[in-house]
Motif scaffolding. Sequence first.
Motif, PDB file in Angstrom:
ATOM      1  N   SER A  46       0.871  -1.178   0.000  1.00 49.70           N
ATOM      2  CA  SER A  46       0.000   0.000   0.000  1.00 49.70           C
ATOM      3  C   SER A  46       0.905   1.223   0.000  1.00 49.70           C
ATOM      4  O   SER A  46       0.850   2.062   0.892  1.00 49.70           O
ATOM      5  N   VAL A  47       1.765   1.298  -1.010  1.00 52.47           N
ATOM      6  CA  VAL A  47       2.872   2.246  -0.997  1.00 52.47           C
ATOM      7  C   VAL A  47       2.382   3.654  -1.282  1.00 52.47           C
ATOM      8  O   VAL A  47       1.706   3.905  -2.269  1.00 52.47           O
ATOM      9  N   VAL A  48       2.747   4.572  -0.386  1.00 53.94           N
ATOM     10  CA  VAL A  48       2.498   5.993  -0.618  1.00 53.94           C
ATOM     11  C   VAL A  48       3.778   6.660  -1.100  1.00 53.94           C
ATOM     12  O   VAL A  48       3.770   7.427  -2.061  1.00 53.94           O
ATOM     13  N   TYR A  49       4.898   6.322  -0.458  1.00 59.45           N
ATOM     14  CA  TYR A  49       6.166   6.892  -0.861  1.00 59.45           C
ATOM     15  C   TYR A  49       7.186   5.783  -1.038  1.00 59.45           C
ATOM     16  O   TYR A  49       7.255   4.864  -0.224  1.00 59.45           O
ATOM     17  N   ASP A  50       7.984   5.921  -2.062  1.00 59.56           N
ATOM     18  CA  ASP A  50       9.051   4.970  -2.350  1.00 59.56           C
ATOM     19  C   ASP A  50      10.242   5.806  -2.802  1.00 59.56           C
ATOM     20  O   ASP A  50      10.227   6.358  -3.892  1.00 59.56           O
ATOM     21  N   LEU A  62       9.270  -2.271  -5.021  1.00 60.09           N
ATOM     22  CA  LEU A  62      10.058  -3.050  -4.092  1.00 60.09           C
ATOM     23  C   LEU A  62       9.230  -4.167  -3.463  1.00 60.09           C
ATOM     24  O   LEU A  62       8.068  -3.984  -3.126  1.00 60.09           O
ATOM     25  N   ALA A  63       9.860  -5.322  -3.276  1.00 59.48           N
ATOM     26  CA  ALA A  63       9.280  -6.393  -2.459  1.00 59.48           C
ATOM     27  C   ALA A  63      10.187  -6.620  -1.258  1.00 59.48           C
ATOM     28  O   ALA A  63      11.410  -6.664  -1.386  1.00 59.48           O
ATOM     29  N   ILE A  64       9.595  -6.747  -0.087  1.00 62.07           N
ATOM     30  CA  ILE A  64      10.333  -6.966   1.161  1.00 62.07           C
ATOM     31  C   ILE A  64       9.981  -8.361   1.679  1.00 62.07           C
ATOM     32  O   ILE A  64       8.809  -8.659   1.914  1.00 62.07           O
ATOM     33  N   VAL A  65      10.986  -9.198   1.843  1.00 60.12           N
ATOM     34  CA  VAL A  65      10.799 -10.554   2.349  1.00 60.12           C
ATOM     35  C   VAL A  65      11.151 -10.561   3.832  1.00 60.12           C
ATOM     36  O   VAL A  65      12.264 -10.202   4.216  1.00 60.12           O
ATOM     37  N   VAL A  66      10.199 -10.961   4.672  1.00 53.32           N
ATOM     38  CA  VAL A  66      10.358 -10.933   6.119  1.00 53.32           C
ATOM     39  C   VAL A  66      10.720 -12.327   6.621  1.00 53.32           C
ATOM     40  O   VAL A  66      10.002 -13.303   6.361  1.00 53.32           O
ATOM     41  N   ALA A  67      11.827 -12.419   7.349  1.00 49.78           N
ATOM     42  CA  ALA A  67      12.288 -13.681   7.936  1.00 49.78           C
ATOM     43  C   ALA A  67      12.091 -13.612   9.452  1.00 49.78           C
ATOM     44  O   ALA A  67      12.787 -12.869  10.140  1.00 49.78           O
ATOM     45  N   HIS A  78       2.735 -10.830  15.810  1.00 54.09           N
ATOM     46  CA  HIS A  78       3.870  -9.910  15.699  1.00 54.09           C
ATOM     47  C   HIS A  78       4.455  -9.904  14.295  1.00 54.09           C
ATOM     48  O   HIS A  78       4.968  -8.885  13.832  1.00 54.09           O
ATOM     49  N   VAL A  79       4.362 -11.033  13.583  1.00 55.82           N
ATOM     50  CA  VAL A  79       4.837 -11.076  12.192  1.00 55.82           C
ATOM     51  C   VAL A  79       3.880 -10.312  11.293  1.00 55.82           C
ATOM     52  O   VAL A  79       4.304  -9.566  10.400  1.00 55.82           O
ATOM     53  N   ARG A  80       2.572 -10.461  11.528  1.00 61.32           N
ATOM     54  CA  ARG A  80       1.592  -9.730  10.718  1.00 61.32           C
ATOM     55  C   ARG A  80       1.736  -8.219  10.939  1.00 61.32           C
ATOM     56  O   ARG A  80       1.560  -7.428  10.016  1.00 61.32           O
ATOM     57  N   ARG A  81       2.045  -7.810  12.180  1.00 61.04           N
ATOM     58  CA  ARG A  81       2.228  -6.377  12.443  1.00 61.04           C
ATOM     59  C   ARG A  81       3.431  -5.836  11.679  1.00 61.04           C
ATOM     60  O   ARG A  81       3.365  -4.757  11.068  1.00 61.04           O
ATOM     61  N   VAL A  82       4.536  -6.576  11.700  1.00 64.24           N
ATOM     62  CA  VAL A  82       5.717  -6.168  10.939  1.00 64.24           C
ATOM     63  C   VAL A  82       5.367  -6.020   9.462  1.00 64.24           C
ATOM     64  O   VAL A  82       5.699  -5.017   8.819  1.00 64.24           O
ATOM     65  N   ALA A  83       4.687  -7.025   8.922  1.00 57.69           N
ATOM     66  CA  ALA A  83       4.314  -6.979   7.505  1.00 57.69           C
ATOM     67  C   ALA A  83       3.409  -5.790   7.215  1.00 57.69           C
ATOM     68  O   ALA A  83       3.547  -5.133   6.169  1.00 57.69           O
ATOM     69  N   GLY A  84       2.491  -5.495   8.121  1.00 58.00           N
ATOM     70  CA  GLY A  84       1.569  -4.390   7.901  1.00 58.00           C
ATOM     71  C   GLY A  84       2.268  -3.053   7.794  1.00 58.00           C
ATOM     72  O   GLY A  84       1.917  -2.218   6.947  1.00 58.00           O
ATOM     73  N   VAL A  85       3.275  -2.823   8.634  1.00 59.44           N
ATOM     74  CA  VAL A  85       4.025  -1.564   8.556  1.00 59.44           C
ATOM     75  C   VAL A  85       4.871  -1.528   7.289  1.00 59.44           C
ATOM     76  O   VAL A  85       4.906  -0.517   6.573  1.00 59.44           O
ATOM     77  N   LEU A  86       5.556  -2.617   6.977  1.00 61.47           N
ATOM     78  CA  LEU A  86       6.451  -2.622   5.817  1.00 61.47           C
ATOM     79  C   LEU A  86       5.695  -2.527   4.498  1.00 61.47           C
ATOM     80  O   LEU A  86       6.274  -2.102   3.490  1.00 61.47           O
ATOM     81  N   ARG A  87       4.407  -2.875   4.479  1.00 61.36           N
ATOM     82  CA  ARG A  87       3.611  -2.749   3.256  1.00 61.36           C
ATOM     83  C   ARG A  87       3.474  -1.294   2.808  1.00 61.36           C
ATOM     84  O   ARG A  87       3.120  -1.036   1.654  1.00 61.36           O
ATOM     85  N   ARG A  88       3.765  -0.345   3.678  1.00 66.34           N
ATOM     86  CA  ARG A  88       3.743   1.063   3.259  1.00 66.34           C
ATOM     87  C   ARG A  88       4.881   1.372   2.295  1.00 66.34           C
ATOM     88  O   ARG A  88       4.868   2.403   1.615  1.00 66.34           O
ATOM     89  N   VAL A  93       6.490 -10.241   1.290  1.00 60.52           N
ATOM     90  CA  VAL A  93       6.407 -11.696   1.317  1.00 60.52           C
ATOM     91  C   VAL A  93       6.725 -12.151   2.733  1.00 60.52           C
ATOM     92  O   VAL A  93       7.780 -11.807   3.281  1.00 60.52           O
ATOM     93  N   THR A  94       5.794 -12.869   3.337  1.00 60.16           N
ATOM     94  CA  THR A  94       6.060 -13.518   4.612  1.00 60.16           C
ATOM     95  C   THR A  94       6.038 -15.026   4.382  1.00 60.16           C
ATOM     96  O   THR A  94       5.381 -15.518   3.466  1.00 60.16           O
ATOM     97  N   PHE A  95       6.750 -15.757   5.219  1.00 59.88           N
ATOM     98  CA  PHE A  95       6.766 -17.216   5.100  1.00 59.88           C
ATOM     99  C   PHE A  95       7.098 -17.804   6.455  1.00 59.88           C
ATOM    100  O   PHE A  95       7.593 -17.107   7.356  1.00 59.88           O
ATOM    101  N   SER A  96       6.809 -19.074   6.619  1.00 58.86           N
ATOM    102  CA  SER A  96       7.164 -19.784   7.839  1.00 58.86           C
ATOM    103  C   SER A  96       8.387 -20.645   7.570  1.00 58.86           C
ATOM    104  O   SER A  96       8.382 -21.457   6.638  1.00 58.86           O
TER     105      SER A  96
END
Length: 284
Positions: A46-50, A62-67, A78-88, A93-96
């Motif tokens: 949901s990018v506003v600024y890049d 950009l794609a950000i892969v969260v480990a 806590h992983v979903r929260r991280v992903a939610g902020v980084l989606r800006r 991409v999140t994975f287990s």
Amino acid sequence: MSTGTAGGTAGSTVCPHSETARRGSVRTFLRTVDAVTIDAAYDQGSVVYDTGRPSSGHLDQLAIVVAHGFTGDLERPHVRRVAGVLRRYGAVVTFSFRGHGASGGRSTVGDREVHDLAAAVRWARELGHTRVATVGFSMGGSVVLRHAALHEEGADPDAVVSVSAPARWFYRGTAPMRRLHWLVTRPEGRLLGRYGLRTRIHHRDWDPVPTSPVESVPLIAPTPLLIVHGDQDGYFPVDHPRMLAEAAPDHAELWLEPGMGHAENASDDALLARIGAWVASRAG
């Protein structure tokens, strides 16, 4: 824990069409080079600024892969929260990791997990993203360092962020790390991990011992690297991030965060936003 040579090819068991990815979210299973199935999810940004410019929101962003850290998985709050902020700042991409959540296999606590991350990065590129960054926490922080040092074709990141990572293996200098070693090395600990923490841990010792994070860091250059660590981290004291930064003086930045504890739960939204902005400005 056992190890293998990184390389080869890996992909998703479902390969979504790019138009599907443009519309929002995708959930699939990826297959690693050593044939482990990895639960993965893609969320359009949901990018506003890049890098200071309005984003078109298309797959060239950009794609950000969260480990995630040990005992986490892509569905943990806590992983979903991280992903939610980084989606800006880009698609996420999140994975287990193996042995976690719905992924197959057993955790090797930072060894073969480089294959899991490589499959996730490769998937982001298959979806059309020309810029891919990795952001890892704790165990995931060590994995992003080791993975970036491999410079694996098709899975090489354009920027790397390691949060709350150890610099060296077998550290037992804090009470939380002594508990973690008990969990990993003792049969009763692994039983607790399986049924209490939803984490299936491999029973074999590392053979050979994988390259440590601090040994990996010099090999990451010239890829931009950010090391983030809290000065109140209860797992790894500040000599760990300082060792990592000293191993890469020419291409790494170190943020020592006052009052911060350990990994995702200690990373507030403001810090995650700063990380997202750093990634967006450095990843090509």
